[in-house]
Design a protein around this motif. Structure first.
Motif, PDB file in Angstrom:
ATOM      1  N   ILE A 241     -10.009   2.964   4.271  1.00 54.17           N
ATOM      2  CA  ILE A 241     -10.109   2.711   5.711  1.00 54.17           C
ATOM      3  C   ILE A 241      -9.082   1.664   6.132  1.00 54.17           C
ATOM      4  CG2 ILE A 241     -12.528   3.389   6.003  1.00 54.17           C
ATOM      5  CD1 ILE A 241     -13.355   0.520   5.564  1.00 54.17           C
ATOM      6  N   GLU A 242      -8.632   1.765   7.383  1.00 59.52           N
ATOM      7  CA  GLU A 242      -7.720   0.744   7.901  1.00 59.52           C
ATOM      8  C   GLU A 242      -8.445  -0.571   8.092  1.00 59.52           C
ATOM      9  OE1 GLU A 242      -5.539   1.491  11.444  1.00 59.52           O
ATOM     10  OE2 GLU A 242      -3.977   2.623  10.424  1.00 59.52           O
ATOM     11  N   GLU A 243      -9.627  -0.499   8.674  1.00 54.56           N
ATOM     12  CA  GLU A 243     -10.410  -1.692   8.965  1.00 54.56           C
ATOM     13  C   GLU A 243     -11.884  -1.324   8.879  1.00 54.56           C
ATOM     14  OE1 GLU A 243     -10.041  -2.832  13.161  1.00 54.56           O
ATOM     15  OE2 GLU A 243      -8.956  -0.958  13.468  1.00 54.56           O
ATOM     16  N   PHE A 244     -12.752  -2.304   9.026  1.00 52.70           N
ATOM     17  CA  PHE A 244     -14.178  -2.012   8.991  1.00 52.70           C
ATOM     18  C   PHE A 244     -14.683  -1.626  10.380  1.00 52.70           C
ATOM     19  CE2 PHE A 244     -14.062  -3.518   4.779  1.00 52.70           C
ATOM     20  CZ  PHE A 244     -15.171  -2.955   4.167  1.00 52.70           C
ATOM     21  N   ILE A 301      -1.515   0.223   6.493  1.00 49.72           N
ATOM     22  CA  ILE A 301      -0.981   1.049   7.579  1.00 49.72           C
ATOM     23  C   ILE A 301      -0.205   2.171   6.897  1.00 49.72           C
ATOM     24  CG2 ILE A 301       0.498   1.148   9.611  1.00 49.72           C
ATOM     25  CD1 ILE A 301       0.054  -1.761  10.061  1.00 49.72           C
ATOM     26  N   ARG A 302      -0.697   3.373   7.026  1.00 46.43           N
ATOM     27  CA  ARG A 302      -0.139   4.495   6.292  1.00 46.43           C
ATOM     28  C   ARG A 302       0.837   5.306   7.143  1.00 46.43           C
ATOM     29  NH1 ARG A 302      -3.460   5.372   1.613  1.00 46.43           N
ATOM     30  NH2 ARG A 302      -5.346   4.096   1.683  1.00 46.43           N
ATOM     31  N   ASP A 303       1.761   5.962   6.444  1.00 47.75           N
ATOM     32  CA  ASP A 303       2.664   6.944   7.066  1.00 47.75           C
ATOM     33  C   ASP A 303       3.438   6.349   8.244  1.00 47.75           C
ATOM     34  OD1 ASP A 303       1.491   8.779   5.241  1.00 47.75           O
ATOM     35  OD2 ASP A 303      -0.146   9.114   6.647  1.00 47.75           O
ATOM     36  N   GLU A 323      -2.256  -5.837   9.311  1.00 48.82           N
ATOM     37  CA  GLU A 323      -2.958  -7.045   9.770  1.00 48.82           C
ATOM     38  C   GLU A 323      -4.115  -6.612  10.664  1.00 48.82           C
ATOM     39  OE1 GLU A 323       0.342 -10.527  10.155  1.00 48.82           O
ATOM     40  OE2 GLU A 323       0.456  -8.957  11.665  1.00 48.82           O
ATOM     41  N   PHE A 324      -5.324  -6.905  10.224  1.00 44.90           N
ATOM     42  CA  PHE A 324      -6.515  -6.523  10.979  1.00 44.90           C
ATOM     43  C   PHE A 324      -7.508  -7.677  10.970  1.00 44.90           C
ATOM     44  CE2 PHE A 324      -4.761  -2.746   8.923  1.00 44.90           C
ATOM     45  CZ  PHE A 324      -4.578  -1.893  10.004  1.00 44.90           C
ATOM     46  N   ASN A 325      -8.207  -7.872  12.061  1.00 46.40           N
ATOM     47  CA  ASN A 325      -9.282  -8.862  12.126  1.00 46.40           C
ATOM     48  C   ASN A 325     -10.588  -8.161  11.748  1.00 46.40           C
ATOM     49  OD1 ASN A 325      -7.657 -11.026  13.046  1.00 46.40           O
ATOM     50  ND2 ASN A 325      -7.685 -10.170  15.107  1.00 46.40           N
ATOM     51  N   ASN A 350      -8.894  -5.741  -0.658  1.00 47.06           N
ATOM     52  CA  ASN A 350      -8.069  -5.980   0.520  1.00 47.06           C
ATOM     53  C   ASN A 350      -6.607  -5.810   0.146  1.00 47.06           C
ATOM     54  OD1 ASN A 350      -8.762  -8.608  -0.927  1.00 47.06           O
ATOM     55  ND2 ASN A 350      -6.962  -9.244   0.252  1.00 47.06           N
ATOM     56  N   LEU A 351      -5.810  -5.328   1.096  1.00 46.58           N
ATOM     57  CA  LEU A 351      -4.390  -5.138   0.834  1.00 46.58           C
ATOM     58  C   LEU A 351      -3.558  -6.317   1.311  1.00 46.58           C
ATOM     59  CD1 LEU A 351      -2.483  -3.174  -0.460  1.00 46.58           C
ATOM     60  CD2 LEU A 351      -2.199  -2.032   1.728  1.00 46.58           C
ATOM     61  N   ASN A 352      -4.064  -7.048   2.291  1.00 42.63           N
ATOM     62  CA  ASN A 352      -3.339  -8.216   2.788  1.00 42.63           C
ATOM     63  C   ASN A 352      -3.862  -9.460   2.074  1.00 42.63           C
ATOM     64  OD1 ASN A 352      -2.196 -10.337   4.300  1.00 42.63           O
ATOM     65  ND2 ASN A 352      -2.116  -9.060   6.132  1.00 42.63           N
ATOM     66  N   PRO A 353      -3.016 -10.171   1.334  1.00 41.65           N
ATOM     67  CA  PRO A 353      -3.508 -11.324   0.568  1.00 41.65           C
ATOM     68  C   PRO A 353      -4.065 -12.448   1.437  1.00 41.65           C
ATOM     69  CG  PRO A 353      -1.101 -11.247   0.540  1.00 41.65           C
ATOM     70  CD  PRO A 353      -1.566  -9.957   1.137  1.00 41.65           C
TER      71      PRO A 353
END
Length: 468
Positions: A241-244, A301-303, A323-325, A350-353
């Motif tokens: 998923i991109e975000e929750f 963020i894909r494609d 970047e997602f909140n 998570n993909l963003n450290p």
């Protein structure tokens, strides 16, 4: 000056070396999240060349080759030979210094083929020919590779409509290594494109035997498939998923939204988020009822490159960190399941450290004492599954949770040559802990316990957590 990639590669202290060689290295591999093709295991696939086993589908390498000025036809093209593709990869490898690909490349050559030479244009032909000769031998088939790396269990990634025929075939063949399915129902909530969604739901109807005309029918069909996966040994789900998603919704709203999208109408963003939120709850409840572990891979963020997506499709190397909140939505989602007594064992990747500390603290909110490490901070994923990313993940987990209860590494790979990532992880783990012992931050008197901790993170924790 140390030699490159000797037996103490990445191990900076005597204690780190002892922990790795005497503790971590001997442990089998449980690869509880991967993207291996089940048919290749079932058929004990014989690889026609080093290019097929090493470069086919490897978007990590394709990204590096493109960056190095290599034409796309040598990455994914159909009009170039296996040797031509490999030759371009060999030209790229020297330019990958300080990229984890440089380490992975030589670790894979060393552990799989016994080759200690550096890959470059000068050595490419000889290495290519030697590896191809070995790949022609019985011990270098798909199953042979799994045996070579002492793999005990692999969990593939499978859609609810998959027949799982190759998992069944593999099990019935008597193959000693377990290959289990993982439930990945992303398409069942992909309502952004009505036409594609309807086509998927029709396939779900066919394989489940449930006539679908309403939202309740969809859930009935998914429950049937969930039960089928359970019967085939499935113990984990996974969600990309991109975000929750944790919007408020009512049953009436969700049923109406389904009717709308199933009828071919494009949904509003609010409707999409509500539908995904409802499905996330349904999936969480299903997993809790069967005692599965749910996994969430979020933040990509894909494609991004639409031109190349149209040309090559997904998973070809045009994805990036997003970047997602997500913290409030993540909390709300877990809290809702927890209030209902339906929060099962969970792993978050998570993909963003920048979210490391968010995840490390969030999982602590929902540990309940029923299972050690019930809520897990997953190992460094995708762009983070390298030394720096793994160290940051383990440091955050150590400071804000219990590293000792960590279920450890996985390949997340489509390649039968990716198992050295477990070695890479174990060396990194032992180096972190070994350095702490030698600097006086951990007691040398507790080396037996520390050694057991290393074995647990490498293997035992996962075996017990997933009941393999």
């Amino acid at each position: 000056m140390k030699a490159f990639m000797d037996e103490n590669f990445l191990l900076e202290t005597k204690t780190a070396q002892d922990l790795y060689h005497n503790r971590a290295a001997k442990m089998p591999i449980i690869d509880y999240h991967c993207h291996l093709v089940p048919k290749m295991v079932a058929d004990d696939h014989k690889f026609k060349s080093l290019t097929e086993i090493w470069l086919g589908g490897d978007h990590y390498k394709w990204r590096a080759m493109r960056t190095n000025g290599v034409n796309e036809r040598f990455c994914t093209g159909k009009d170039t030979s296996d040797w031509e593709k490999f030759e371009k990869w060999a030209e790229t490898v020297p330019y990958t210094m300080r990229n984890p690909l440089y380490h992975w490349t030589h670790l894979e050559l060393k552990t799989a083929f016994g080759i200690n030479e550096l890959l470059s244009p000068k050595t490419a032909r000889a290495i290519y020919d030697e590896c191809n000769e070995k790949l022609a031998q019985p011990e270098y088939t798909a199953r042979g590779m799994m045996r070579r790396y002492k793999v005990e269990v692999v969990c593939t990634t499978d859609d609810p409509i998959d027949s799982l025929e190759y998992h069944i075939k593999t099990r019935e063949s008597g193959f000693e290594i377990k290959m289990l399915p993982t439930w990945r129902p992303d398409k069942a909530m992909a309502v952004e494109a009505p036409e594609n969604f309807r086509a998927y739901i029709e396939k779900l109807s066919d394989v489940s035997g449930v006539t679908i005309s309403s939202f309740d029918d969809v859930i009935e069909a998914l429950r049937k498939r969930h039960k089928f996966f359970e019967e085939q040994g499935c113990k984990l789900s996974d969600h990309g998923i991109e975000e929750f998603y944790a919007e408020d919704f009512t049953d009436v709203e969700i049923k109406a939204i389904f009717n709308k999208v199933y009828g071919g109408t494009v949904l509003t963003r609010e409707e999409i988020l509500k539908y995904k939120s409802a499905m996330m709850i349904v999936f969480g409840e299903m997993d809790a009822e069967t005692g599965w572990t749910q996994q969430f891979h979020y933040g990509a963020i894909r494609d991004n490159n639409s031109r190349m997506f149209k040309q090559l499709g997904p998973d070809t190397g045009f994805d990036s960190i997003g970047e997602f909140n997500t913290a409030k939505a993540l909390s709300k989602y877990f809290n809702k399941l927890n209030d209902a007594g339906k929060l099962t064992k969970t792993i978050l990747y998570n993909l963003n450290p920048c979210a490391n500390e968010v995840i490390a603290t969030m999982i602590g909110n929902f540990q309940d004492g029923t299972v050690a490490g019930k809520m897990q901070f997953g190992s460094g994923w995708w762009f983070l599954d390298q030394k720096d990313g793994m160290e940051k993940q383990m440091n955050a987990l150590s400071v804000l949770g219990l590293l000792s209860r960590f279920t450890g590494m996985l390949t997340d790979s489509r390649s039968f040559l990716s198992y050295p990532r477990h070695e890479y992880f174990r060396r990194t783990l032992c180096n972190l802990i070994g350095n702490d012992v030698e600097s006086g931050q951990l007691p040398v008197s507790e080396l037996d316990f520390i050694g057991q901790m290393v074995e647990n993170i490498s293997y035992n924790n996962a075996k017990k957590f997933f009941d393999f």
